[in-house]
Scaffold this active site. Sequence first.
Site: not given
Ligand code: PNS
Length: 158
Positions: A41, A127
């Site tokens: 991203k 954001s």
């Molecule tokens: O601020 P955001 O972009 O909405 O945060 C999303 C975040 C970072 C919390 C989420 O994408 C995440 O936990 N990503 C890490 C990969 C992961 O663990 N995915 C979940 C699988 S169930």
Amino acid sequence: MRRVVCPGSFDPITNGHLDIIGRSARLYDEVTVAVLINVEKSSLFTVDERIDILQTVTKDFPNVKVRKFHGLLVDFCRQNDIPAIVKGIRVVSDFDYELQMAQLNYRLSGVETLFMPTNPEYSFLSSSRVKEIARYGGDVSGLVPDLVHKLLIERLRG
Ligand code: PNS
């Protein structure tokens, strides 16, 4: 020691995020703000810039620390002995998305997710919208910390 993680992209942090972090810091002994390193991203601020910003705007909370992570959030939790994730819920559609992630994270690891209703003052805030408004010259003061406001103006209109 009761620990919790507040994860996100924080590109950039908004007052809605800061509200959730501050309220979590009142409930827990230690809050780790975890910034996702997402190479897929494109972002406005680098991960290290976001960490610097987060450290500055959370400096009044002595029990908040800021870290970066990549891969699965639950692996970061396990490595850091953090048993729970806090997520802010702004609107019902957030809940749909977050519930699935919470259930998967629990299934993968036993790490719990706790939902905190966003302060209604910030329920419309994200954001992405903040960046869009700032990019076209709109006023985002009051929506983000003052430091972020200044940096957005420099970066987007610089
Ligand atoms: O601020 P955001 O972009 O909405 O945060 C999303 C975040 C970072 C919390 C989420 O994408 C995440 O936990 N990503 C890490 C990969 C992961 O663990 N995915 C979940 C699988 S169930």
